[in-house]
Design a protein around this motif. Structure first.
Motif, PDB file in Angstrom:
ATOM      1  N   VAL A  53     -53.103 -30.635   8.826  1.00  0.00           N
ATOM      2  CA  VAL A  53     -52.492 -29.732   9.802  1.00  0.00           C
ATOM      3  C   VAL A  53     -51.421 -30.470  10.618  1.00  0.00           C
ATOM      4  O   VAL A  53     -50.387 -29.895  10.970  1.00  0.00           O
ATOM      5  CB  VAL A  53     -53.568 -29.080  10.702  1.00  0.00           C
ATOM      6  N   GLU A  54     -51.617 -31.745  10.847  1.00  0.00           N
ATOM      7  CA  GLU A  54     -50.601 -32.500  11.588  1.00  0.00           C
ATOM      8  C   GLU A  54     -49.302 -32.617  10.788  1.00  0.00           C
ATOM      9  O   GLU A  54     -48.213 -32.607  11.357  1.00  0.00           O
ATOM     10  CB  GLU A  54     -51.117 -33.894  11.944  1.00  0.00           C
ATOM     11  N   LEU A  88     -36.226 -34.143  11.707  1.00  0.00           N
ATOM     12  CA  LEU A  88     -36.381 -35.108  12.799  1.00  0.00           C
ATOM     13  C   LEU A  88     -35.197 -36.059  12.772  1.00  0.00           C
ATOM     14  O   LEU A  88     -34.882 -36.629  11.734  1.00  0.00           O
ATOM     15  CB  LEU A  88     -37.666 -35.910  12.627  1.00  0.00           C
ATOM     16  N   HIS A  95     -56.970 -37.129  16.234  1.00  0.00           N
ATOM     17  CA  HIS A  95     -56.268 -36.088  15.503  1.00  0.00           C
ATOM     18  C   HIS A  95     -56.389 -34.767  16.225  1.00  0.00           C
ATOM     19  O   HIS A  95     -57.376 -34.490  16.886  1.00  0.00           O
ATOM     20  CB  HIS A  95     -56.871 -35.917  14.111  1.00  0.00           C
ATOM     21  N   LEU A 133     -41.369 -26.596  18.682  1.00  0.00           N
ATOM     22  CA  LEU A 133     -42.289 -26.915  19.766  1.00  0.00           C
ATOM     23  C   LEU A 133     -41.515 -27.215  21.030  1.00  0.00           C
ATOM     24  O   LEU A 133     -40.320 -27.483  21.003  1.00  0.00           O
ATOM     25  CB  LEU A 133     -43.118 -28.141  19.384  1.00  0.00           C
ATOM     26  N   GLU A 183     -44.487 -43.454   9.214  1.00  0.00           N
ATOM     27  CA  GLU A 183     -45.168 -43.263   7.936  1.00  0.00           C
ATOM     28  C   GLU A 183     -44.193 -43.055   6.795  1.00  0.00           C
ATOM     29  O   GLU A 183     -44.342 -43.634   5.726  1.00  0.00           O
ATOM     30  CB  GLU A 183     -46.074 -42.036   8.025  1.00  0.00           C
ATOM     31  N   ARG A 194     -56.484 -43.028  15.434  1.00  0.00           N
ATOM     32  CA  ARG A 194     -55.803 -41.954  16.132  1.00  0.00           C
ATOM     33  C   ARG A 194     -56.739 -40.819  16.471  1.00  0.00           C
ATOM     34  O   ARG A 194     -57.717 -40.585  15.768  1.00  0.00           O
ATOM     35  CB  ARG A 194     -54.651 -41.444  15.291  1.00  0.00           C
ATOM     36  N   LEU A 246     -47.533 -29.683  11.668  1.00  0.00           N
ATOM     37  CA  LEU A 246     -47.036 -29.665  13.042  1.00  0.00           C
ATOM     38  C   LEU A 246     -45.759 -30.492  13.167  1.00  0.00           C
ATOM     39  O   LEU A 246     -44.823 -30.105  13.869  1.00  0.00           O
ATOM     40  CB  LEU A 246     -48.104 -30.189  14.006  1.00  0.00           C
ATOM     41  N   VAL A 247     -45.741 -31.633  12.494  1.00  0.00           N
ATOM     42  CA  VAL A 247     -44.527 -32.457  12.533  1.00  0.00           C
ATOM     43  C   VAL A 247     -43.341 -31.642  12.021  1.00  0.00           C
ATOM     44  O   VAL A 247     -42.247 -31.691  12.583  1.00  0.00           O
ATOM     45  CB  VAL A 247     -44.699 -33.723  11.668  1.00  0.00           C
ATOM     46  N   ALA A 248     -43.586 -30.860  10.989  1.00  0.00           N
ATOM     47  CA  ALA A 248     -42.491 -30.082  10.412  1.00  0.00           C
ATOM     48  C   ALA A 248     -41.964 -29.043  11.390  1.00  0.00           C
ATOM     49  O   ALA A 248     -40.819 -28.616  11.290  1.00  0.00           O
ATOM     50  CB  ALA A 248     -42.965 -29.398   9.128  1.00  0.00           C
ATOM     51  N   HIS A 271     -41.487 -29.505  14.520  1.00  0.00           N
ATOM     52  CA  HIS A 271     -41.065 -30.223  15.714  1.00  0.00           C
ATOM     53  C   HIS A 271     -40.079 -29.427  16.564  1.00  0.00           C
ATOM     54  O   HIS A 271     -40.196 -29.341  17.768  1.00  0.00           O
ATOM     55  CB  HIS A 271     -40.440 -31.554  15.310  1.00  0.00           C
ATOM     56  N   ARG A 318     -45.461 -27.377   3.970  1.00  0.00           N
ATOM     57  CA  ARG A 318     -44.784 -28.100   5.041  1.00  0.00           C
ATOM     58  C   ARG A 318     -43.328 -27.660   5.160  1.00  0.00           C
ATOM     59  O   ARG A 318     -42.770 -27.614   6.250  1.00  0.00           O
ATOM     60  CB  ARG A 318     -44.870 -29.603   4.781  1.00  0.00           C
ATOM     61  N   CYS A 319     -42.713 -27.359   4.018  1.00  0.00           N
ATOM     62  CA  CYS A 319     -41.349 -26.813   4.077  1.00  0.00           C
ATOM     63  C   CYS A 319     -41.360 -25.418   4.673  1.00  0.00           C
ATOM     64  O   CYS A 319     -40.501 -25.062   5.470  1.00  0.00           O
ATOM     65  CB  CYS A 319     -40.745 -26.739   2.685  1.00  0.00           C
ATOM     66  N   THR A 366     -41.229 -24.555   8.432  1.00  0.00           N
ATOM     67  CA  THR A 366     -39.953 -24.692   9.134  1.00  0.00           C
ATOM     68  C   THR A 366     -39.140 -23.402   9.041  1.00  0.00           C
ATOM     69  O   THR A 366     -38.052 -23.321   9.579  1.00  0.00           O
ATOM     70  CB  THR A 366     -39.105 -25.840   8.562  1.00  0.00           C
ATOM     71  N   MET A 394     -51.749 -38.976   8.438  1.00  0.00           N
ATOM     72  CA  MET A 394     -51.919 -37.875   9.374  1.00  0.00           C
ATOM     73  C   MET A 394     -52.701 -36.784   8.655  1.00  0.00           C
ATOM     74  O   MET A 394     -52.724 -36.726   7.433  1.00  0.00           O
ATOM     75  CB  MET A 394     -50.552 -37.349   9.822  1.00  0.00           C
ATOM     76  N   THR A 395     -53.334 -35.915   9.455  1.00  0.00           N
ATOM     77  CA  THR A 395     -54.127 -34.882   8.811  1.00  0.00           C
ATOM     78  C   THR A 395     -53.205 -33.811   8.229  1.00  0.00           C
ATOM     79  O   THR A 395     -52.010 -33.763   8.521  1.00  0.00           O
ATOM     80  CB  THR A 395     -55.087 -34.209   9.803  1.00  0.00           C
ATOM     81  N   LEU A 406     -45.777 -37.283   1.683  1.00  0.00           N
ATOM     82  CA  LEU A 406     -46.497 -36.716   2.821  1.00  0.00           C
ATOM     83  C   LEU A 406     -46.679 -37.806   3.858  1.00  0.00           C
ATOM     84  O   LEU A 406     -46.467 -38.982   3.568  1.00  0.00           O
ATOM     85  CB  LEU A 406     -47.869 -36.216   2.365  1.00  0.00           C
ATOM     86  N   PHE A 407     -47.091 -37.412   5.061  1.00  0.00           N
ATOM     87  CA  PHE A 407     -47.482 -38.401   6.054  1.00  0.00           C
ATOM     88  C   PHE A 407     -48.961 -38.661   5.804  1.00  0.00           C
ATOM     89  O   PHE A 407     -49.830 -37.966   6.319  1.00  0.00           O
ATOM     90  CB  PHE A 407     -47.221 -37.882   7.464  1.00  0.00           C
ATOM     91  N   ARG A 412     -46.371 -37.488  17.627  1.00  0.00           N
ATOM     92  CA  ARG A 412     -46.473 -37.198  16.196  1.00  0.00           C
ATOM     93  C   ARG A 412     -45.186 -37.565  15.489  1.00  0.00           C
ATOM     94  O   ARG A 412     -45.198 -38.042  14.352  1.00  0.00           O
ATOM     95  CB  ARG A 412     -46.797 -35.718  15.992  1.00  0.00           C
ATOM     96  N   LEU A 423     -37.324 -33.055   7.318  1.00  0.00           N
ATOM     97  CA  LEU A 423     -37.908 -31.938   8.056  1.00  0.00           C
ATOM     98  C   LEU A 423     -37.208 -31.719   9.385  1.00  0.00           C
ATOM     99  O   LEU A 423     -37.686 -30.994  10.235  1.00  0.00           O
ATOM    100  CB  LEU A 423     -39.390 -32.202   8.292  1.00  0.00           C
TER     101      LEU A 423
END
Ligand SMILES: Nc1ncnc2c1ncn2[C@@H]1O[C@H](COP(=O)(O)OP(=O)(O)OP(=O)(O)O)[C@@H](O)[C@H]1O
Ligand SMILES: [Mg+2]
Lengths: 423, 251
Positions: B94-95, A310, A416, B105, A300, A414, B98-100, B102, B162-163, B166, B91-92, B87-88, A293, A308
């Motif tokens: 919810v994804e 990364l 999802h 995880l 993207e 993808r 999830l990236v946020a 990271h 998304r913020c 985190t 990606m969905t 946004l991404f 991801r 965020l």
């Protein structure tokens, strides 16, 4: 508009003439000790003119032709259809994959030795392409020197076996890890660069490794390469007619069957198959894991991803390293299959072919990459009489792909992660 | 918690931000206002580490953070949104969340490949947290859609969610109401206040919508052409002559 087209078409036709005439229309002939120049026969000169005429008319009506080509409906019959629901698609895909794997397991017992050998090569390319796909397709980094890591894997095994007598099974992880280490070390300074710069620097690295192998004669044997690389053994059983290493037994004696050169070829094929399947499965999982991801997020929208938390370098480096790892894998298998390697096998053209497989297959898509690997390796073998035109066909295929299906044969869709409602 | 001292940012010959100071205390909503091109977004970019300031200091919880890389700043607990939603898209929903998460995880490759219990439980926790915030901003039904297909107002809310996943200490919002209709703006107003009240997040806000700013801000900093013009409570700022002249008068 028309005048502009006409001028352009005329220009293209003249360029065609200027390029083609000296190459095709003039022949070098040896006259005694000297070399003389002679005009080619009439038919060649006529074909040069015909070619120029074709170029002229194509360029003149280019817009119309290309416009109509783009509209050809048959090329993508599924274009208008609703995409399948994800659950159904995943099921279908895994059934198809299982089918292919089962078929691939039994297939070598019914075909000729040459075909099996070729299939092993295809599988090596599949591994390479799947690995490069991580770097190019998933992480969006254009790596033109991928073959360097392939070379590291192959040479690791060759050198370890030559100097320390290490077997294939030991060398496999070592080769892959060493290639990954190279990826990590080379990637670290390079990944700050963007797009074109990255492509050029990786291209340079690929060549540096090859030149190093070529010139470090005392260790690598230089252009003479390294031979006598052992084949894999099956639990200490060798596949040769006579046992080479002490303590090993031979396969045909253990099972009391007649010796056959085919056993070895099939065994290597099966190893390559298993490794290719492992590669595919591991990468599939990676795509659904946090790393996967992160690759996608960074591709993207890099700024958002960084905002965020990364780290650009860490995420890209992970892709670069993982890609290199699988190249090392493939390199070890390649060395074992050939029994002999030299820097010849790791020229830029190899990088280009692997990249072409990824692009043709559809960046990021695994099934597409597998199909493309098969096509790119097998077609030239089937059409050996056209070997001279191989690169020409290759180039034409790439151009056509860019026009018709820039997203590749089977663009990535993808999988999802779904959020399930818990009531 | 955030203390910006004499921040300056120069682009070639242009001094986009000139000696701006501001601070945000815990449990506070502070707004930055100013006409277009005043340098508000540039201040954000300096604080969040996208630009390296040409001068001045930025302290977060007492530690100097100016010039630190952006991803480290965000990991300290300062997370921002963007003036133009980022946004991404493929990606969905919810994804995106999830990236946020990271760094919450288990990113160890091996544990992911063999799905250790730790990996699973952290993945599940992230999904739960994502579901919670989607519910909170009213996007739960759209969780499995591509983020790029959401309506504009929904995208803005997703960016805030998304913020929030985190778990930031300071949330920085760059014109969150831009492009929203009055009803959506009202929801946003309540959301921001609730972030402060219920989740104990401080907010630094850039906004052109004056009624929103005046309504929810504890304090306001006004900048004009890169220079600080005034600072204080909404009432003080509203009555400040310089502000009226430079800002309201112009409009
Ligand atoms: N990366 C950059 N390079 C050069 N100049 C920049 C850069 N970023 C911003 N600027 C300039 O700095 C000034 C302030 O821009 P900034 O985006 O911070 O304004 P703003 O207050 O956010 O305005 P708005 O309300 O329109 O969003 C503008 O004149 C802008 O052109
Ligand atoms: Mg702005």
């Amino acid at each position: 508009m028309a005048a502009h087209n006409f001028k352009h078409a005329l220009f293209c036709a003249v360029v065609t003439m200027v390029i083609a005439f000296p190459i095709l229309g003039l022949n070098l002939v040896a006259r005694g000790t000297r070399v003389g120049l002679e005009g080619a026969d009439a038919s060649t000169i006529i074909s040069v003119f015909v070619a120029a005429a074709i170029v002229f008319f194509f360029q003149l009506y280019r817009d119309t032709i290309m416009g109509n080509l783009g509209k050809l409906p048959a090329l993508n019959p599924l274009a208008g259809r609703e995409p399948m629901p994800q659950a159904k698609r995943v099921k279908l895909e895994s059934w198809a994959l299982t089918g292919i794997i089962v078929l691939a397991l039994f297939w070598p017992f019914f075909v000729s030795r040459g075909s099996v050998d070729l299939a092993t090569l295809v599988l090596i390319y599949v591994m390479l392409a799947l690995g490069l796909n991580v770097v190019v397709g998933l992480a969006g980094l254009l790596d033109l020197g991928y073959v360097a890591f392939y070379a590291v894997g192959a040479y690791t095994f060759a050198l370890l076996s030559q100097y320390m007598g290490i077997s294939f099974w030991m060398a496999l992880p070592i080769g892959a890890l060493l290639a990954a280490l190279f990826g990590l070390v080379l990637g670290f300074p390079v990944l700050r660069l963007r797009g074109d710069y990255l492509a050029i620097v990786t291209l340079g690295f690929g060549e540096i490794i090859r030149i190093l192998l070529n010139n470090w004669t005392s260790i690598t044997g230089g252009p003479n390469g390294i031979g006598g690389i052992p084949e894999p053994t099956l639990f200490g059983m060798e596949f040769g007619r006579r046992v080479k290493e002490e303590g090993n037994t031979s396969f045909h004696e253990t099972f009391g069957i007649a010796y056959s050169g085919e056993h070895k070829v099939i065994f290597l094929y099966l190893i390559a198959l298993v490794l290719a399947v492992i590669t595919a499965l591991v990468i599939r999982r990676l795509m659904r894991m946090p790393v996967g991801r992160a690759w996608e997020a960074l591709r993207e929208d890099e700024i958002a991803a960084r905002s965020l938390g990364l780290s650009r370098t860490a995420v890209k480096l992970s892709a670069f390293t993982i890609g290199a790892f699988f190249a090392g894998f493939a390199g070890t298998v390649f060395a074992s299959k050939q029994g002999f390697i030299s820097p010849e096998s790791f020229v830029f053209l190899e990088s280009a072919i692997i990249l072409a497989i990824v692009v043709l297959g559809g960046m990021g898509s695994q099934i597409g990459v597998i199909l493309a690997a098969i096509a790119v390796t097998i077609l030239p073998e089937l059409a050996r009489e056209f070997a001279d035109y191989r690169m020409l066909v290759f180039g034409a295929a790439m151009v056509l792909m860019m026009v018709w299906r820039p997203q590749g044969l089977m663009p990535m869709r993808r999988i999802h992660i779904e959020l399930k409602r818990q009531e | 918690m955030l203390d910006v001292k004499n921040l300056s940012m120069r682009f070639g010959g242009l001094l986009a931000v000139d000696q701006v100071s501001l601070d945000v205390q815990e449990h506070e909503i502070v707004s930055i206002i100013g006409p277009n091109g005043a340098g508000k977004t540039t201040v954000f970019n300096c604080i969040s580490g996208f630009y390296k300031p040409s001068g001045g200091k930025i302290l977060f919880e007492g530690k100097e953070v100016q010039g630190k890389p952006d991803y480290k700043i965000s990991r300290l607990g300062m997370v921002r949104t963007f003036q133009h939603v980022r946004l991404f898209n493929k990606m969905t929903v919810v994804e995106n969340l999830l990236v946020a998460q990271h760094r919450h995880l288990n990113t160890n490759l091996l544990s992911g490949l063999i799905k250790t219990p730790n990996y699973r439980s952290r993945e599940q926790k992230s999904l739960d947290r994502a579901a919670y915030w989607l519910e909170r901003v009213g996007l739960l039904d759209l969780a499995n859609r591509d983020a790029g297909n959401l309506a504009y107002g929904q995208q803005r809310r997703l960016e805030i969610a998304r913020c929030m996943v985190t778990e930031p200490k300071l949330l920085m919002l760059d014109e969150p109401a831009a492009g929203l209709n009055p009803a959506e703006t009202k929801d946003l107003n309540q959301l921001i206040v609730s972030l402060k009240e219920d989740y104990n997040v401080s907010v630094l806000l850039i906004e052109h919508d004056m009624s929103l700013v005046m309504d929810i801000s504890d304090r306001i900093t006004v900048i004009n052409q890169g220079r600080p013009l005034a600072a204080g409570t909404p009432d003080e700022v509203r009555q400040n002559d310089d502000v009226i002249k430079a800002y309201l008068g112009e409009a």
